[in-house]
Motif scaffolding. Sequence first.
Motif, PDB file in Angstrom:
ATOM      1  N   GLU A 544      19.740  -6.470   2.732  1.00 24.75           N
ATOM      2  CA  GLU A 544      19.456  -6.954   1.383  1.00 24.75           C
ATOM      3  C   GLU A 544      17.994  -6.809   0.970  1.00 24.75           C
ATOM      4  O   GLU A 544      17.684  -6.892  -0.224  1.00 24.75           O
ATOM      5  CB  GLU A 544      19.879  -8.418   1.259  1.00 24.75           C
ATOM      6  N   ILE A 545      17.110  -6.608   1.927  1.00 25.22           N
ATOM      7  CA  ILE A 545      15.684  -6.515   1.597  1.00 25.22           C
ATOM      8  C   ILE A 545      15.149  -5.108   1.848  1.00 25.22           C
ATOM      9  O   ILE A 545      14.800  -4.383   0.906  1.00 25.22           O
ATOM     10  CB  ILE A 545      14.877  -7.568   2.386  1.00 25.22           C
ATOM     11  N   TYR A 546      15.096  -4.701   3.113  1.00 27.17           N
ATOM     12  CA  TYR A 546      14.469  -3.410   3.420  1.00 27.17           C
ATOM     13  C   TYR A 546      15.269  -2.220   2.879  1.00 27.17           C
ATOM     14  O   TYR A 546      14.694  -1.260   2.359  1.00 27.17           O
ATOM     15  CB  TYR A 546      14.239  -3.274   4.929  1.00 27.17           C
ATOM     16  N   SER A 547      16.583  -2.270   2.983  1.00 30.87           N
ATOM     17  CA  SER A 547      17.393  -1.139   2.516  1.00 30.87           C
ATOM     18  C   SER A 547      17.342  -0.997   1.007  1.00 30.87           C
ATOM     19  O   SER A 547      17.478   0.110   0.472  1.00 30.87           O
ATOM     20  CB  SER A 547      18.851  -1.320   2.970  1.00 30.87           C
ATOM     21  N   VAL A 548      17.125  -2.088   0.296  1.00 32.26           N
ATOM     22  CA  VAL A 548      17.133  -2.059  -1.172  1.00 32.26           C
ATOM     23  C   VAL A 548      15.721  -1.869  -1.736  1.00 32.26           C
ATOM     24  O   VAL A 548      15.507  -1.068  -2.658  1.00 32.26           O
ATOM     25  CB  VAL A 548      17.751  -3.360  -1.728  1.00 32.26           C
ATOM     26  N   TYR A 549      14.744  -2.564  -1.178  1.00 32.79           N
ATOM     27  CA  TYR A 549      13.408  -2.586  -1.770  1.00 32.79           C
ATOM     28  C   TYR A 549      12.329  -1.937  -0.903  1.00 32.79           C
ATOM     29  O   TYR A 549      11.182  -1.809  -1.340  1.00 32.79           O
ATOM     30  CB  TYR A 549      12.994  -4.030  -2.069  1.00 32.79           C
ATOM     31  N   GLY A 550      12.665  -1.516   0.287  1.00 34.58           N
ATOM     32  CA  GLY A 550      11.664  -1.015   1.207  1.00 34.58           C
ATOM     33  C   GLY A 550      11.113   0.353   0.855  1.00 34.58           C
ATOM     34  O   GLY A 550      11.835   1.206   0.321  1.00 34.58           O
ATOM     35  N   ASP A 551       9.851   0.548   1.120  1.00 32.99           N
ATOM     36  CA  ASP A 551       9.172   1.826   0.920  1.00 32.99           C
ATOM     37  C   ASP A 551       8.648   2.275   2.280  1.00 32.99           C
ATOM     38  O   ASP A 551       7.661   1.747   2.781  1.00 32.99           O
ATOM     39  CB  ASP A 551       8.023   1.664  -0.070  1.00 32.99           C
ATOM     40  N   SER A 552       9.317   3.250   2.874  1.00 30.75           N
ATOM     41  CA  SER A 552       8.978   3.658   4.244  1.00 30.75           C
ATOM     42  C   SER A 552       7.595   4.275   4.353  1.00 30.75           C
ATOM     43  O   SER A 552       7.052   4.401   5.453  1.00 30.75           O
ATOM     44  CB  SER A 552      10.026   4.645   4.768  1.00 30.75           C
ATOM     45  N   SER A 553       6.995   4.664   3.237  1.00 37.33           N
ATOM     46  CA  SER A 553       5.667   5.280   3.293  1.00 37.33           C
ATOM     47  C   SER A 553       4.549   4.251   3.099  1.00 37.33           C
ATOM     48  O   SER A 553       3.380   4.613   3.061  1.00 37.33           O
ATOM     49  CB  SER A 553       5.543   6.364   2.215  1.00 37.33           C
ATOM     50  N   TYR A 554       4.917   2.979   2.969  1.00 34.24           N
ATOM     51  CA  TYR A 554       3.897   1.961   2.728  1.00 34.24           C
ATOM     52  C   TYR A 554       2.935   1.886   3.909  1.00 34.24           C
ATOM     53  O   TYR A 554       3.312   2.127   5.051  1.00 34.24           O
ATOM     54  CB  TYR A 554       4.568   0.607   2.469  1.00 34.24           C
ATOM     55  N   TYR A 555       1.689   1.486   3.658  1.00 36.14           N
ATOM     56  CA  TYR A 555       0.595   1.728   4.594  1.00 36.14           C
ATOM     57  C   TYR A 555       0.479   0.724   5.735  1.00 36.14           C
ATOM     58  O   TYR A 555      -0.247   0.961   6.687  1.00 36.14           O
ATOM     59  CB  TYR A 555      -0.737   1.744   3.849  1.00 36.14           C
ATOM     60  N   THR A 556       1.163  -0.392   5.677  1.00 35.86           N
ATOM     61  CA  THR A 556       0.881  -1.436   6.665  1.00 35.86           C
ATOM     62  C   THR A 556       1.611  -1.186   7.983  1.00 35.86           C
ATOM     63  O   THR A 556       1.939  -0.061   8.319  1.00 35.86           O
ATOM     64  CB  THR A 556       1.228  -2.819   6.097  1.00 35.86           C
ATOM     65  N   THR A 557       1.866  -2.230   8.726  1.00 35.62           N
ATOM     66  CA  THR A 557       2.348  -2.110  10.099  1.00 35.62           C
ATOM     67  C   THR A 557       3.496  -1.132  10.230  1.00 35.62           C
ATOM     68  O   THR A 557       3.538  -0.318  11.142  1.00 35.62           O
ATOM     69  CB  THR A 557       2.812  -3.490  10.616  1.00 35.62           C
ATOM     70  N   TYR A 558       4.460  -1.226   9.353  1.00 33.05           N
ATOM     71  CA  TYR A 558       5.628  -0.360   9.465  1.00 33.05           C
ATOM     72  C   TYR A 558       5.284   1.055   9.006  1.00 33.05           C
ATOM     73  O   TYR A 558       6.069   1.941   9.065  1.00 33.05           O
ATOM     74  CB  TYR A 558       6.768  -0.911   8.613  1.00 33.05           C
TER      75      TYR A 558
END
Length: 558
Positions: A544-558
């Motif tokens: 409900e959170i990462y699959s819908v709103y996540g941006d895999s290119s975002y700069y932080t830990t992930y």
Amino acid sequence: MSSVDIFKICLTVAFICKNYAVNSEEYSPVVTIPDGSVRGIVNQTVSENVTYYAYRGIPYAQPPIGDLRFASPVENDAWTDVLNATSEPSQCTQISDSEVVGSEDCLYINVYTTNLNSSLPVMVYIYGGAFVSGSTNSSGTPDYLLEKDIVFVIFNYRLGVFGFLSTEDTALPGNLGIKDQILALKWVQNNIEYFGGDPDKVTIFGESAGAASVSYILTNSNTSDLYQNAIMQSGTVLCLWTLARNASVKAFKLGTSLGIITDNSTYLVEQLREVDYKELKSAENTLTTLIEAAGGIVAGLPFAVVIEPDIDGAIVTGRSYEKLLNGDYNTVPVIVGFNSFEMENITNTFLVNIIASQFEVELWRLAPYDLTSSFLYRTSAGTIVRNYFFGILPIAVQSEAIANFATVDQFDRPIRETVDLMSQHNDVYYYEFSYAGNLGSPNRTDAGVAHAEDVNYIFVTSNDEYATDEDQLTRQRIITLWTNFAKTGDPTSSDPLNVLQNITWTPNNSETNTSSAVNYLDINSTLSMGTNPKQTGWEFYLNEIYSVYGDSSYYTTY
């Protein structure tokens, strides 16, 4: 001569003999290492009265004072006389009971051994404390580990601004505390054989910030020859609190609070070197409170690990998520886990209420900080998180819900993600510590095992007086699992005391399918294997959170 006189003489002789024996056995054998000779003390373990030698306060780096404040650690100089390593070294500068305690001259290491003429497995512990507190004696003493024929090592590393301030450029890249840790591990490689330890059988382990430190060390390829196994208790590189964002902004705010008005990072660092250490620590403490009160705690601890510029000497570069995903780390066997209710001890303090009120009006703060840079997406995700954990009631009046949110968001979810990623490249022994005993908390009022309770089952602490027989059994189980792992890389390889219930701890690795079932050991009043711990919260964030709103290119830990 009367019988009374004879009795008095006998008592006097006995007293003299006793004191002579104590004094003659007070010091351990002198050990000569490349830097010089050291003398420790003799002691006995609390359970089995095993004799051990404790060498406390051996310098592994030059004092980080003067020009070495805010500089990478420098190897210690040799000495000529026998060094009395007989007492605890000064803790690194920190706050205790609202007072600045400790010293900048704190980079010392302790070694405990039962046999100077052997080649025993070595366990090196990195203490936790949110990167701002802790010391070589803050966790307790390692008696139970020593009884398993382990050489135990612990050391101080710089904390707070002294260890984790960063201008995010060449003036002060940051991560000095982690660099201290790596230098200490190099010291172990060069010296542990003189204390009866095997430099080719080293396990690094830690809890909380110490576990996160272990995890960051794993992601540095230049440390691969310093250890063979790793244990991470309640912390990994993917835990959002481990990474400080906008570190340079905080550095300049710190300077401003001390009257250093500049936009030049080199000048800032030069001037901060001149500030009295107590004044500097107090300023850090004030700034930390302001950051937390403004809700900034969700962006990571104010002074913690940073992503450094990719320059010589940098130890944390690039994105940790990608490193774990691609196997770009030291793929040694690991134990990774969490306590059943990590943030149980969050209470309705004034500061927590302020933060909760901030979340009510800025819902985007409830979204994981590493999710996306889109304010709209963060607000949408934060709204869903708010409804999931808190419903319609005000956040500030729901202490248990706040604790549950912090537990899932900051510990359960990222640790599970770490297991998923690492298990594609190496053996990962995953656990949940759910045994709620007196050793963990003798005055327990709520269900669940809070952050750091597990430490009390590894070390001798003041809680020992409250230990029940079941507590001691659980302690023996953890000690057996951890030391088996240090010796063989397999935590259930041996069970001489018959405490493991014939359990086989099944690791997650490339041959298991963690996308459907993650193996874990539940450490409770009994030991049991299971799959998918804390699955509901994991699926919520994943679907409900990462699959819908996540941006895999975002700069932080992930």
